[in-house]
Every structure is written in C-alpha cells, then in structure tokens.
Design a protein around this motif. Structure first.
Motif, PDB file in Angstrom:
ATOM      1  N   UNK A 415       0.806  -1.230   0.000  1.00 53.44           N
ATOM      2  CA  UNK A 415       0.000   0.000   0.000  1.00 53.44           C
ATOM      3  C   UNK A 415       0.836   1.276   0.000  1.00 53.44           C
ATOM      4  N   UNK A 416       2.137   1.144  -0.032  1.00 54.89           N
ATOM      5  CA  UNK A 416       2.928   2.366   0.055  1.00 54.89           C
ATOM      6  C   UNK A 416       2.904   3.147  -1.265  1.00 54.89           C
ATOM      7  N   UNK A 417       3.342   4.403  -1.158  1.00 60.84           N
ATOM      8  CA  UNK A 417       3.434   5.240  -2.358  1.00 60.84           C
ATOM      9  C   UNK A 417       4.455   4.618  -3.310  1.00 60.84           C
ATOM     10  N   UNK A 418       4.117   4.569  -4.591  1.00 61.61           N
ATOM     11  CA  UNK A 418       4.973   3.870  -5.548  1.00 61.61           C
ATOM     12  C   UNK A 418       5.748   4.836  -6.429  1.00 61.61           C
ATOM     13  N   UNK A 419       6.979   4.439  -6.714  1.00 64.37           N
ATOM     14  CA  UNK A 419       7.775   5.201  -7.693  1.00 64.37           C
ATOM     15  C   UNK A 419       7.611   4.521  -9.057  1.00 64.37           C
ATOM     16  N   UNK A 446      -0.490  11.522  -4.393  1.00 68.14           N
ATOM     17  CA  UNK A 446      -0.260  10.982  -3.057  1.00 68.14           C
ATOM     18  C   UNK A 446       0.079   9.495  -3.124  1.00 68.14           C
ATOM     19  N   UNK A 447      -0.276   8.879  -4.234  1.00 67.12           N
ATOM     20  CA  UNK A 447      -0.079   7.439  -4.373  1.00 67.12           C
ATOM     21  C   UNK A 447       1.093   7.075  -5.276  1.00 67.12           C
ATOM     22  N   UNK A 448       1.381   7.972  -6.234  1.00 68.55           N
ATOM     23  CA  UNK A 448       2.373   7.635  -7.254  1.00 68.55           C
ATOM     24  C   UNK A 448       3.309   8.813  -7.501  1.00 68.55           C
ATOM     25  N   UNK A 449       4.585   8.510  -7.574  1.00 63.61           N
ATOM     26  CA  UNK A 449       5.569   9.513  -7.955  1.00 63.61           C
ATOM     27  C   UNK A 449       6.179   9.064  -9.274  1.00 63.61           C
ATOM     28  N   UNK A 470       6.326  14.765 -13.676  1.00 64.54           N
ATOM     29  CA  UNK A 470       7.286  13.872 -13.018  1.00 64.54           C
ATOM     30  C   UNK A 470       8.126  14.628 -11.995  1.00 64.54           C
ATOM     31  N   UNK A 471       8.651  13.860 -11.044  1.00 57.41           N
ATOM     32  CA  UNK A 471       9.537  14.500 -10.062  1.00 57.41           C
ATOM     33  C   UNK A 471      10.993  14.426 -10.514  1.00 57.41           C
ATOM     34  N   UNK A 490      18.945   2.004  -9.420  1.00 59.56           N
ATOM     35  CA  UNK A 490      19.435   2.981  -8.431  1.00 59.56           C
ATOM     36  C   UNK A 490      18.327   3.939  -8.017  1.00 59.56           C
ATOM     37  N   UNK A 491      17.455   4.249  -8.947  1.00 59.56           N
ATOM     38  CA  UNK A 491      16.352   5.169  -8.656  1.00 59.56           C
ATOM     39  C   UNK A 491      15.228   4.482  -7.867  1.00 59.56           C
ATOM     40  N   UNK A 492      15.404   3.218  -7.589  1.00 60.39           N
ATOM     41  CA  UNK A 492      14.445   2.428  -6.800  1.00 60.39           C
ATOM     42  C   UNK A 492      13.024   2.552  -7.353  1.00 60.39           C
ATOM     43  N   UNK A 493      12.930   2.294  -8.643  1.00 60.79           N
ATOM     44  CA  UNK A 493      11.627   2.331  -9.294  1.00 60.79           C
ATOM     45  C   UNK A 493      10.866   1.051  -8.943  1.00 60.79           C
ATOM     46  N   UNK A 494       9.627   1.212  -8.550  1.00 55.76           N
ATOM     47  CA  UNK A 494       8.803   0.049  -8.195  1.00 55.76           C
ATOM     48  C   UNK A 494       8.137  -0.534  -9.431  1.00 55.76           C
ATOM     49  N   UNK A 495       7.589   0.369 -10.246  1.00 55.00           N
ATOM     50  CA  UNK A 495       6.851  -0.086 -11.432  1.00 55.00           C
ATOM     51  C   UNK A 495       7.432   0.645 -12.639  1.00 55.00           C
TER      52      UNK A 495
END
Lengths: 778, 479
Positions: A415-419, A446-449, A470-471, A490-495
């Motif tokens: 459920x955490x915010x996803x990168x 709030x859910x996705x970066x 995008x951030x 390195x950017x720890x992308x989830x999806x």
C-alpha cells in the motif's frame, strides 16, 4: 653529386617536389637522373621514377641506393620489382633496407605472413629499426596478437620518442588488451606529436571512454580548443565524445565547424552525419551522409545509414533502391536486409518485406535485430499466423542481453506510495505523448511519484507535460540497456512502464535486464505481445484483449476499466465543419493511415465499397504519396479491382494542423486492417469523422475498436469483412445521420472515457496498484 | 647502412585540406544563424574559429558584438565597437546595443547615420522610429515607422513597433487598428496576436479580446499565452465553462507555466496548490503595473478608502508594514495621517517601480510576503494587507508569520473576498481565493491574534456588481 642534384635534394627534403624538379630541368649525368628518379618516387610517379633511375644505372650508377630505388619503382609497376629487391637482399645480406622494403611490398599486397617474416629479418639485422618494429607490431595487431605487439612498440617509442605512429600503434595495442588508461596516455603522446590527426584524436577519445575518464578528456579538449579553435581533429573528437554522451545536438554543432574546416575529411563528414542522425535532424543528416558517402564510397555502413535516414524521412523508394544496390555489391548482410524490410513494408509491399525478414532471420538466427524486424513486419501482413509472430517476438526477446545480477527484492509494502518509471525515447509530441501523458498527469500524486527515463531536454510541449508531471527526468539517450537498467534500479523504481516496444528506439532490452520489480508494456509499438519474459504485464482493456486472448500474450493482461489509452486532443484542431457530402452530393471515404497499413486485402475491400457506393470517393493521405511513383502504384492496385483512379484522392504529408484540417473533406473514415489506426482514429473522431473498423487478433488490429467503443460508437465496429462493407454502405446512404453524428461527436468524445483524464487516471492508478499488490503477494 | 631513401616507409596520415576563405564563409553563415536563433553556446566556438581565421573581418566583429548582446553583455559589445565611424551594418548593430542599454539617444544617432548612409534601408528607418518613440519624439517616430511598414509590409516587428508607438502616444484605438491590419498581413506572427489581445484586455474590452483570441485559435495558432488570455477574457465575461476549455488547452502547451497552472486550477482543471504561485502573481502584476491605478479606480476599488476611515482617528503609528503594497495605493490613501514611515513589500518589480515613483515609502522590498515575514526581524505597530490575502488559500500559515512581526498591542488591517456560508476557502475562477468569515476567525485564532473587527465590505465592482468582501482588524495582545 652535382650541384644541381644537391640543390634538388635540398628541395626534396623540404617536400617541395615542384622546386626540386625545376632545378633539374636538364639532367646531365647519372647523379641528376638518380636525383630525378627519387623526386618522382617521392611524388608517387612510378613510371618517370623508373625511367630516370634506369637511366642513372645505364650511365654507370651502381650505388645500392639507386638500385633499391629503382627496385621500389619497379615494384609498383610489375612483379619484377620484388625480384630486384630479393636480389639486392642477397647481394647485401647485412643491409636491413632490402628486407624492409620487401616487407612493405608484402604488407601492401596483403600478404601478412610474408611481410612479418621480412620484418623479423630486418630486426635480426638491426633490432632498433623503427619502421620494422612498427610494421611488425601493426601486423601482429591485425592478427589479433596485441600482447606480442606491445614490446615491439614500447621499444620503438623508446628509440624514437617523436614517432607519432609508434605511439598511436602502442595505444591501439594497449586498448586491445584492455589497458585503457595506458592506451589513453599513449594516444596522448601521439596526439602531441600529430595534433591535427583526426584518427589519433578519436582513438584517444575512445580510450578515455574505456578508461572512464571521458569527462576529463572532454574538458581537456575544450581547453585545447580554446588555444586552437580551428583544429578539426580536436573539434571532431569533442563532437564524437558529446554524441557518445547523448548530447547529439551539441555534437553536431562542433562537428559542423570541423566539417567547414576540413570539408574533404571522410571521418569528419561521417561523424557529423551520424551525430545529426542521433539528434533526429534527418533532413540535415541526409546531405551530410551523402557527402560522407561521396568521400568514403567504399564504406557500406555509411550507405546503410543513409538508407536508414531516407526511411526515417519517408523516402522509402530511394532507400529501397540504395539498399538493393548495397546488397548486390556487399551481400545479404542482416542490417541491410532489415532496413530494406522497413522500406518495403512502408511502401505497402508487406508480403515482400516479411519474406525478406524471414531470410534475414535465417541468415542471422543468433541476432535479435532480424527477429525483431520480422515481428514488426508480420503485424502489417494479411493473414499472419499467431504462431509465427509469437515465435519471432520470443526469439528476439531471448536474444536480448541479460548481464545484470538478479534484482534484489526490496521492501514490498503493497500500500505504500509507488515510484513509477516511464521509459521511452518518445516522451514528446508523438503517439506515445498523445495517448499517455494525460493519464500520467491524472495519477494521484499521493499514491504515485513519476520518474522519466527519456530523451534529452527539449522545448516540445508534450515533453514539458511529462516533465511537469514527473519528479525526476533522466536523459538516457545513447546509454546501453544495462546502463539504463542499472540507473532504474538505483532510482528504486517500483513499477517500470515501457513505451517503445520493438520500435527502433524501444527499450525492451532494459526490461530484459529486470530493472524494476514490476514491468509493464504500454503504448508505443504496442502491436502484439513483446515476448519478453521479464515484462510482467501488458496494459490493455477488454476490447483490445477480450477474455480468451491470454494465450496470445507472454505478459499477464492488466485490463483497465475503460480504454487502454487516454487521448489529449490537439489545441491545433480546427472546429468541426458540416458534413462535406451535404455540399458535394457524394460520399467521401477516407483513410489517413500510412501506406504500410494498406494491404492488398484492405485495397480489395475498399474497392468493393467504392463499387457499391456510386459516385463515392476515397481520400487517402499518407506521406508515401509525396512520391508520384508510389501514388501511381496504388492507383493501379485499385484499377485492378475495377475502380477508376479518378475516384481516388491521394494526398501526401502535411503539417499536423494541415492533417487535422483535411478531415473536413471526409465523411466516413475506413480503418485499414490488419493494422488498425491508433492516434489517427482518435484524431478522426475528434474532427467529427467516424471510423469503420474490422478488429483482428493482434493488439495492433484492435486499437480502433477500443477507441470507438470508448467513445460510444460500437456500431462502427464490424464483425467481419462483409459487415465492414455493410456498415460503410449503410452510413454512406445516411448523410443526415452522419451529419448529426458529426455535429455532436467532439462533445461526445470529450465526455467519454477516451478523453476523461481524471477517470482514466483513477483507472490507471488502480491497475498499477493491482500489479504491485500481486508482486508483493508473489 | 643508412641510405637517403626517396620516401618514408611509415605511412603518414594525409594532411587535412582546409581552405580558409571557404571555411570563413561557411562558418560566418553558421555563426549568424546561431546568433539569430539565440544559440549562444553554439555561436561561441564558431566565433572562436572565425577570429582565428579572419581576425579583422568586420562581419566577424558585428556578429561578435551581437553575440555579446545575446549573452546580456551589451556594454562589452559597445566597447568592442567603440565610437568610431562605422559601416551602416555596424551602425545598426551599435544602435541596437545602445537601445538595449537604455541609451535611446545614442541609438537614434546611430540609426540616423545609417539612414543617411543608406536612405533606402527600411530596417534603419524602422529602428530609428523605435528609438525616437522611446525618446518621446512621437511624430517623428510615427513617420519613420509608417515609412517602414510601407516599405516592408510583411515585417511584423515594424507593425508591432508602430502599434506600440501609437499606444505610447495615447492613441489606443489607432494602435488596435494597426495591430488588426498587421495581423491580416502577417497572420502567422504570434507577437502581433498576443499584443492585440492584451491591448483589448487593457482596454477592458473582454469581448474584443475573446474574439481576437478565438480568431487566432481558428487560424491554427496554438499558443499558451493566447489561450490563457482567451480563458481570462471568457472568465471575465462569465463564460466559465468555455474559459476552462481554453485553460485546458493552454495547460497542454505550457504545463510548467505558473500563470496557466494557476488559472487552470482556478477553473477546476487541476488540484489547487493552496496559494497562487509567486511567479503567477509577479507575471500578472508586472503586466498590470502601468495601468493598475487607473484600472483599479475604474473597478471602484474601495479598500484604501476603508483603511483611511478606520485609521483616521489614530494618534499616530509607525513604522507601517504594507504587505502587497503594489503601486502604493494604501500609502496614498493614508497621506496626511500621522502614520509612517511606510515599508512596502511586493512580488512585482513593475508595481514596486511605480510605488517608488510616488515617494511615499521609506523602504520597498521585492519579495514574496511569506518569505519577507520569515526573514524580517523588526516589529511593527501597524501592518496592512489590503487585497493581498486573495492570493492565499489557507490564511493560517501567513497570519502565523505576520503575528510575530506585530508589536505588542499592534494592529493588522486586511481585506479578503467573501466566500459566504460555512467552510473555509476556495479558489475562484478568476484566480483569486475567497474566504469565509469562519476561516478568517480560525486562522487569526491559530496565529494568536484577536479579531477586533470583521465586517462585510464590498471590495470592488465586477460586471457592474459589487464583489462581496470582508474587512478585518486583528490585534495582538500586550506581551
């Protein structure tokens, strides 16, 4: 030596053969003839050289130097020269010059073994003879033995520290054994001695990249250029380095200066052309490539690049001719064949393209490119069997390199915010932009970066929309797939969402390296399953991939609640105008898709509709019709089906605004098959023109069906070919109904899920969350 | 045995053939293109190469000067050209540089010399007209510019300059007609379209502005500025749904533009940031400054009068902090009262320049007021916040920053637009926030301020109707 001969030799030593010859206008004796022979020899004029040297000998000159020069001239003119050199070697067994010249004769003739033997003989006689050290070392390098070349070159550099060629060859040898930092240093010595050598400067730049010191080298080049701003070697090296760092536009600027300063240097012309290609400046790249080809006609790769550039600017017929010649001259090399496939398919010769792609895959089954090309061609062809398409994509996918270690499993909180990573070289004004950016913009922050991995910065409005949403933005142009994948990690992308597919700039290779825990394929050459095992999901909808389509996909199907895309209407679009048929008195059908999508079966179907609807016209608009021969070929194809070519209106390329305006001339659009319209269909609908479509089996065959259903126009989706024709005929007979539909279609579309970004964003967010939860649960 | 052999055994790379004069022409062409396209970084190496090849070439000198100007180094460029007699081309170059450094008299002299040297030069005449217009020589300027547009009717910049000169001369109607004529001749020129729409907006001709913008849109102009102005004009006409569509299109073209973003949020197209972006306020008010007072007067802006009435009986207080002072309307309204010195803070440099002209402020600060309050250490017995709170959503953070800057028993006077009813605040369609009385009380309470007065006051007229507002007096307790 006579006084005249001495003066002439002095001029020769200053490399002024004209002045030297002038001094010896009237040769008197053997010394004058010997001197004249040398002058001609130095100028590469073998015949007069031989004549004067022979004359000197006839007049009694028996000096070994004269004899060897005569042999050198003879060697260029007949096999007898080599025999004369051998005779001299026998006559002077302790003189190193004859074997050296023999070695060079062999080297010139490509007889490496014999040349090496002679060089070794020279070194036996004179271990410090620099030419032999370098000559033998160069041949050893050519034979793939750089480690054996290195001691020879080191000795030569020690003996002749001012010998640029020795340092250069040492650099090459060190590069070949992976000693990049030492190589860079050796090239540095060579460059100091020969600062205008483009090839040395380029090799130094290459070594700097290999040694990881490219930033330092670039800074050094800039400093050197401040002192010597007209040095083409420095400018070229800087340009090539910038290009390699993904700064192609800046590279082209540096290389344009180099090309102005050294207009006849093939390396410079080629580097400029390639940088322009990388910068996407195809119109400028073509003349630059033509120039490079003219300067280096023996280089087939430059001609192949030229053909690829011609393909990119839609000059397919020229590309086809060029490639056919290239293949005739250099054989069926897979890159040439693949470019020819692209040209053929784009000219509407889908079957010929597929056949050639199959041939390329047969010739190079271990390369990914031919399989990728075959897969891309198959989706355009009538009657493609899904098994062949699946095989081609899976072969292409299996051959992608996988070099990174497995991706460690990080914290998987469902459920955490996803990168979310957006991966594409087309995050700009491009179908990818038109069909995705509004959806990304509407994702709940709030859910996705969002983090983009795309092309270099530009002023393009769609790119700016991606940037604003995008951030972070990473320019990944010219990075390898594994480098990009490492960056994504390195950017720890989830999806990670891939938006290029098997297209030229697609990045499926990044996904093959498993860059993120969840990897999804979306718009951007989304024509079929990618075949890539590491792509977890295909973002789709229930019309693109209805229940039961799962076996066609290697990916799991991530179906959005409405359509799979979210269209951003163009601010350039003119207002919808009344139905043209009301003023014309006849129906105008249209298709604005490119010719690659217009297959023989499509032509037959459209011809049947034209025959069934009296007085109707068909307006086809495609950039291929800029070429009259291509347009004429299409007219002939319709004539073969009994359609008078006068009923066809063929229009070539235009501005985007021009394309939108031309919808005002069309009553009903006819979708091609099996590759349907995508953005083209959205634009037609926005301009009030409905599209009759016949969905097929592949993803590419169902885009229009998805967009039409999302706009509430299910009645334009045909069940089969007969139904397709019946729908076209029915609406052609109902101009009043068409006019009413047209008048309200833009509003209907604006309110539909196809354009409702907020609704789409919620649906996309839910799908991404679902995919992530599934990964967490796995 | 070392023999004098005819040619070296080692193969040397052939020297590169460079042709100085051919290269000079090509490089100069590229340099000119790079400067015209404002690509300074591309121009620099071209210039370096040309200076090496042709160091005393006047054409190189001209483009060097133009490049310096592009790099905001006009003064250096002028030094480079010096004061000597120059060729007509260099005269024009120097004149343009002098215009850039606010020396219209020097520029006019150069352009006049260029006209004398080449009376047929339309460019010289046009530039002379522009310089004369800046010097206030209206009649001569208009004559030159009319000659220029007659000589080069397809040159949009000359029309633009003529319209500007007419506007400066006070003939807005003729300026509008000139722009309309110019658009007909140069339909692809964006600058003319924007100027015409902005001129209509300045004249409060919202219907005319909307019509011009619609015309541009139909002609295929896809420009965020035009569409943003269209939205603004439509909003002002009460056509909020149409305005929202225009803002949506504008946002597609300029997604990062704070002006467009704020108005798109105001139209409900995107989430509201809770405060108007400083860049938005700056853009709006910088554009507004020259006509602000007249406009505000025409809108029946009442707050300065309300302030004066409230403070008329005061014995005296100072210094007075005027947050969002704008052109200085509040200080002007309070003239003659025993208040001061005044310290003004505003985001718009254009507004501050006009406030400075009024000479009523001891200090003027170019700053966002939240940032100013954060770094300021002084305390003030009186703080004014007239018509500035409508650029903030939640008022609590701002009041929490203001409270420590109030001296003990200090007073803060402010106005807001009244949202009415319950709730807190919302972003209105014209890009201004509206607040409820409840929110004002809550925010003041959170800042530790006592609400002494909170009463309805119409802030201005809009579409012939009063815009409801609230006037508030907040007090800080004695410490």
């Amino acid at each position: 030596m006579t006084a005249a001969a001495r003066v002439a030799m002095e001029w020769l030593s200053r490399q002024d053969t004209g002045a030297a010859l002038a001094v010896l206008e009237r040769p008197i004796d053997s010394e004058d003839h010997a001197a004249l022979g040398m002058i001609h020899l130095a100028a590469g004029r073998w015949d007069p050289a031989r004549s004067h040297l022979a004359q000197a000998c006839a007049l009694g000159d028996a000096q070994p130097v004269t004899l060897i020069n005569l042999a050198l001239a003879e060697d260029r003119l007949s096999p007898a020269g080599r025999e004369q050199l051998r005779a001299l070697a026998r006559a002077h067994p302790f003189w190193d010059e004859p074997p050296l010249r023999l070695a060079e004769s062999f080297r010139r003739a490509g007889e490496a073994e014999a040349a090496m033997a002679q060089y070794r003989r020279v070194l036996d006689l004179n271990p410090d003879r620099p030419e032999a050290l370098v000559g033998l070392a160069v041949l050893l390098l050519g034979a793939g033995e750089p480690a054996r070349a290195q001691p020879l070159l080191l000795r030569c550099c020690g003996l002749r520290p001012d010998d640029a060629e020795a340092w250069d060859a040492l650099g090459i040898a060190l590069s070949a054994t992976g000693d990049a930092a030492l190589a860079e240093s050796a090239f540095g010595k060579a460059q100091a001695l020969r600062p205008h050598s483009v090839s040395i400067a380029l090799r130094r730049a290459g070594a700097a990249f290999a040694a990881g010191s490219q930033d330092g080298e670039l800074a050094r080049l800039e400093q050197a250029l401040a002192a010597d701003p007209v040095n083409p070697a420095l400018l070229t090296a800087r340009g090539v380095m910038l290009d390699r760092k993904g700064r192609a536009a800046e590279a082209a600027e540096a290389l344009e200066i180099a090309a102005e300063l050294a207009p006849d240097a093939p390396v410079v012309a080629a580097a400029l052309a390639i940088a322009l290609l990388h910068a996407g400046a195809f119109a400028a790249a073509i003349p630059a490539l033509r120039r490079a080809v003219a300067l280096a006609p023996q280089d087939p790769n430059l001609r192949n690049d030229l053909a690829a550039a011609l393909n990119r600017v839609h000059r397919y017929r020229e590309a086809r001719e060029l490639l056919q010649t290239l293949i005739a001259e250099h054989g069926e090399q897979p890159p040439f064949l693949c470019n020819l496939v692209n040209a053929l398919v784009s000219l509407g010769e889908q079957a010929a393209g597929v056949a050639l792609a199959r041939r390329a895959a047969l010739l190079a089954p271990a390369q990914s490119l031919p399989w990728r090309t075959l897969a891309n061609a198959l989706v355009y062809q009538d009657g493609t069997a899904s098994a062949e398409l699946t095989h081609a994509t899976r072969q292409a996918a299996a051959l992608l390199p996988r070099t990174l270690p497995p991706l460690p499993r990080g914290a998987m909180d469902p459920e955490r915010k996803l990168r979310v990573g957006i991966l594409s070289a087309a995050l700009r004004t491009h179908p990818v932009g038109w069909l995705t950016v509004a959806g990304f913009e509407a994702l709940d922050r709030a859910q996705f970066e969002l983090v983009c991995f795309g092309q270099p910065p530009s002023e393009d409005s769609f790119q700016r929309r991606f940037q604003a949403a995008a951030s972070g933005w990473h320019s990944v142009t010219r990075m390898s797939a594994s480098e990009i994948a490492a960056l994504v990690r390195r950017e720890r992308i989830d999806v990670l969402i891939e938006l290029g597919g098997w297209g030229e700039q697609g990045m499926l290779g990044v996904c093959a390296e498993r860059a993120a825990p969840v990897q999804i394929k979306w718009v951007g050459m989304q024509s079929a399953s990618t075949g890539v095992a590491e792509i977890d999901w295909m973002l789709t909808d229930r019309r693109e991939t209805p229940d039961g389509f799962e076996p066609l996909y290697r990916e799991r199907l991530l179906r959005l609640s409405d359509g799979y895309a979210c269209y951003s209407p163009s601010p350039l679009a003119p207002d919808v105008a009344p139905l043209p048929a009301l003023a014309n008195g006849f129906i105008t059908f249209g298709c604005f898709n490119n010719l690659a999508k217009i297959t023989p079966e499509t032509i037959a179907c459209w011809a049947a509709i034209l025959r069934a609807v009296p007085d109707s016209r068909l307006l086809l608009k495609a950039h291929q019709f800029n070429d009259k021969a291509t347009a004429a070929a299409l007219c002939r194809a319709f004539a073969d089906h009994g359609v008078d070519p006068l009923r066809l209106i063929l229009r070539g390329s235009s501005t985007h605004r021009g394309q939108l305006l031309q919808h005002l001339d069309v009553d009903v659009m006819l979708d091609p098959f099996p590759y349907s319209g995508g953005l083209t269909t959205c634009e037609a609908l926005w301009m009030g023109v409905p599209v009759v479509t016949l969905p097929g089996q592949t993803f590419a065959a169902r885009h229009s069906a998805s967009h039409l259903c999302n706009t509430g126009l299910e009645q334009f989706v045909a069940a089969d070919m007969a139904d397709y024709q019946a729908i076209a005929r029915r609406w052609a007979a109902d101009p009043t109904g068409l006019a009413a539909l047209r008048a309200g279609l833009r509003g209907q579309m604006r309110a539909s899920p196809l354009c409702d970004a907020r609704r789409f964003g919620a649906s996309l967010g839910a799908a991404l969350r679902h995919a992530w939860r599934q990964a967490c649960a796995a | 045995m070392n023999a004098p052999l005819a040619y070296p055994p080692a193969r040397a790379e052939p020297p590169l053939s460079t042709s100085g004069s051919t290269a000079r022409d090509g490089l100069l062409r590229r340099l000119a293109a790079a400067v015209r396209e404002r690509r300074a970084s591309a121009a620099r190496p071209l210039l370096a190469a040309l200076q090496h090849l042709a160091p005393s070439d006047p054409a190189v000198l001209e483009w060097q000067a133009r490049l310096l100007a592009l790099e905001d180094r006009a003064a250096e460029a002028l030094d480079l050209l010096g004061h000597a007699a120059l060729s007509p081309s260099l005269l024009l170059c120097r004149g343009e540089l002098r215009l850039q450094v606010q020396n219209p008299a020097g520029a006019a002299a150069d352009f006049a010399d260029a006209v004398l040297a080449g009376p047929a030069s339309v460019e010289a005449r046009a530039l002379l007209g522009m310089a004369l217009s800046q010097l206030g020589c209206t009649a001569d300027a208009l004559a030159c510019l009319r000659d220029a547009v007659a000589g080069a009717p397809g040159h949009a910049a000359y029309w633009q300059a003529l319209a500007q000169a007419l506007h400066t001369a006070g003939d807005a109607e003729a300026a509008a007609a000139t722009l309309s004529n110019a658009i007909a001749r140069c339909p692809a020129d964006l600058g003319l379209r924007r100027s015409a729409i902005m001129l209509a907006m300045q004249r409060r001709d919202h219907a005319g502005a909307a019509a011009l913008a619609e015309l541009a849109r139909r002609a295929g102009v896809a420009d965020a500025c035009v569409l943003g102005l269209l939205g603004h004009a439509l909003s002002s006409l009460g056509r909020h749904a149409d305005a929202a569509l225009a803002y949506a299109d504008a946002r597609m073209l300029a997604p990062e533009d704070p002006y467009v973003r704020h108005l798109a949020a105001a139209a409900g197209l995107s989430p509201d940031a809770g405060q108007a972006a400083p860049e938005y306020v700056e853009v709006v008010f910088d554009g507004y400054a020259p006509r602000f007072d007249a406009h505000i007067g025409s809108l029946g802006y009442r707050i300065p009068g309300v302030l004066r009435a409230e403070l008329a009986a005061w014995d005296g207080a100072g210094p007075v902090l005027d947050l969002g002072c704008g052109t200085g309307l509040a200080a002007a309204a309070l003239a003659g009262l025993p208040l001061g010195p005044f310290i003004g803070v505003d985001l718009s440099s254009g507004m501050l320049a006009r406030a400075a002209g009024g000479r009523r402020y001891a200090e003027l600060h170019h700053a966002e007021i939240g940032a100013f309050l954060t770094r300021e250490t002084r305390s003030f017995p009186l703080i004014l916040a007239a018509d500035v709170l409508p650029y903030f959503g939640d008022l609590a953070p701002l009041l929490r920053l203001a409270a420590p800057r109030l001296a003990p028993c200090g007073t803060m006077l402010a106005s807001v637009e009244d949202l009415g009813g319950e709730g807190t605040w919302r972003l209105g369609r014209l890009g201004r926030y509206q607040h409820t009385a409840t929110h004002v009380r809550d925010a003041a309470g959170q800042a530790g301020l006592h609400v002494a007065v909170l009463r309805p006051e119409a802030v201005r007229q809009e579409g012939n109707a009063p815009v409801p507002g609230l006037f508030v007096v907040l007090r800080k307790e004695a410490s």
